[in-house]
Motif scaffolding. Structure first.
Motif, PDB file in Angstrom:
ATOM      1  N   ARG B  30       0.838  -1.204   0.000  1.00 38.41           N
ATOM      2  CA  ARG B  30       0.000   0.000   0.000  1.00 38.41           C
ATOM      3  C   ARG B  30       0.871   1.251   0.000  1.00 38.41           C
ATOM      4  N   ASP B 136     -11.636   0.734   1.909  1.00 40.43           N
ATOM      5  CA  ASP B 136     -10.926   1.972   1.628  1.00 40.43           C
ATOM      6  C   ASP B 136     -11.994   3.059   1.423  1.00 40.43           C
ATOM      7  N   PRO B 176     -10.550  10.713   1.795  1.00 39.55           N
ATOM      8  CA  PRO B 176     -10.498   9.463   2.563  1.00 39.55           C
ATOM      9  C   PRO B 176     -11.143   9.656   3.936  1.00 39.55           C
TER      10      PRO B 176
END
Lengths: 242, 177
Positions: B30, B136, B176
């Motif tokens: 990631r 996510d 996010p």
């Protein structure tokens, strides 16, 4: 005014306010109920009725009225001064409701735990044929049983024990549980009133990432808001505001 | 390397070490490239392994709980019958109190084993499109949270608007959560 125009709800809530100042809660309840009959969406009426019912120890009904007042108030004007006050009273009342229910639960749990421990011990001594002082397989298994029992009762009563509210449900500035969380373009979530205050008094940037930030960029974090409510529903002790 | 080692350890039934290696692989992957093809694959294997870990631990816990619950019920019942000194003339109060005891006992054991019983994942942890748990999560200016890959696909193939509120939306606006 009421004598001349009995159908104006505001006159009734105004008089209720006077009764409240004089701590005459029975009259507050009466006048508020009249006001609600005339205008079901009166924030002040539901609010003061809620307070009056709490005075009478009618916690469940009182909380319902306060919740109604809060929902109506937020609908009309989310940043009105009354909304904050109503929320404070509602949180106090919800805390009392929790305190009441949880002491009952704790007592119930404690009694049952003791009854089980006693019953298991007595059964063990009746079943066990080893002379005292010898810790055999049955003895070890019995000790393990009591250990697991303690764990079970601790787990069952866990939700009622105040602890730290998880970080992700708290404002990064005040460290208090969220009321009205908003997220910035940097991905950080703050309490709306607190971040607005920061933008106005300190500067137009994100307190943590220091990236430029304007109040129009703040987005209500609905998912976190739902998460906070779910947490409060399960852990009523968290309603206690410092 | 971590990924392959992780999978090998899982084969050997070394679940905890295997999970550690897969997690390391995922974090490194990631860090380098969050949307790389390997990430998805590593995540799938990690999720499978973590499920096995849970399955193993939870059956042990369930069995322990069930044994203890039965032992308590038996002990309490025997004690109740022993305490009564006039057989055939149980006082109603004693019976009701005993039944209540068994009821609370049931509740206590249910509460203690709750976390191991599959239920519905809370709404606020799920994507509003797929209804699956978020991996996510990203939030739109309307305040709604979606799975990143799913909302990106929507914006590309269906249209540049928020699926729930229908307000205009561009992928650069996703934050996010």
């Amino acid at each position: 005014a009421i004598t001349l125009c009995p159908n104006v709800p505001v006159y009734w809530t105004n008089r209720a306010l006077c009764h409240r100042r004089r701590n005459d809660w029975l009259k507050v309840e009466e006048d508020c109920r009249r006001a609600i009959q005339l205008d079901y969406s009166s924030v002040k009426a539901h609010y003061m009725l809620g307070l009056a019912l709490l005075q009478k120890q009618e916690l469940d009904e009182g909380v319902k009225e306060l919740q109604k007042a809060l929902d109506l108030g937020r609908g009309a004007n989310p940043k009105g001064y009354m909304v904050d006050e109503i929320w404070q009273e509602l949180a106090k009342a919800k805390y009392m409701l929790w305190e009441h229910a949880s002491s009952k639960r704790s007592w119930e749990l404690q009694s049952l735990k003791e009854a089980c421990e006693t019953a298991l011990r007595e059964k063990h001594f009746l079943d066990d044929s080893q002379p005292e002082g010898f810790l055999d397989e049955a003895g070890i298994s019995h000790m393990k049983q009591l250990e697991v029992l303690r764990q079970v009762f601790r787990k069952a009563g866990e939700a009622d024990i105040p602890c730290e509210v998880p970080d992700y449900l708290c404002c990064k500035i005040t460290l208090d549980i969220f009321c009205d969380p908003v997220i910035t373009p940097s991905g950080v979530t703050y309490e709306r009133a607190v971040i607005l205050d920061h933008l106005q008094k300190v500067g137009k940037f994100d307190p943590i990432t220091r990236e430029p930030l304007d109040q129009s960029q703040l987005v209500p974090n609905l998912a976190i808001k739902e998460a906070v409510q779910a947490y409060l529903d399960k852990h009523g002790w968290a309603y206690k505001l410092d | 390397a971590h990924c392959t080692l992780g999978l090998a350890l899982l084969q050997k039934q070394e679940l905890d070490e295997g999970v550690n290696e897969l997690q390391k692989a995922l974090d490194l992957g990631r860090g380098a490239d969050p949307k790389g093809y390997m990430i998805d694959e590593i995540w799938q294997e990690l999720a499978k392994a973590k499920y096995l870990q849970w399955e193993h631990a939870s059956s042990k816990r369930s069995w322990e709980l069930q044994s203890l619950k039965e032992a308590c019920e038996t002990a309490l019942k025997e004690k109740h019958f022993l305490n009564d000194s006039h057989p055939g003339s149980f006082s109603d109060e004693a019976i009701i109190s005993h039944m209540k005891q068994l009821e609370v006992l049931s509740r206590v054991f249910k509460e203690a084993g709750e976390a191991d019983i599959p239920g519905e994942v809370p709404d606020y942890l799920c994507c509003k499109i797929t209804l699956d748990i978020l991996r996510d999560p990203v939030i739109t200016p309307s305040g709604v949270t979606y799975e990143r890959t799913v909302i990106l696909q929507h914006l590309q193939k269906v249209g540049k608007f928020d699926p729930v509120t229908r307000e205009p939306l561009d992928h650069s606006q996703l934050v996010p959560n």
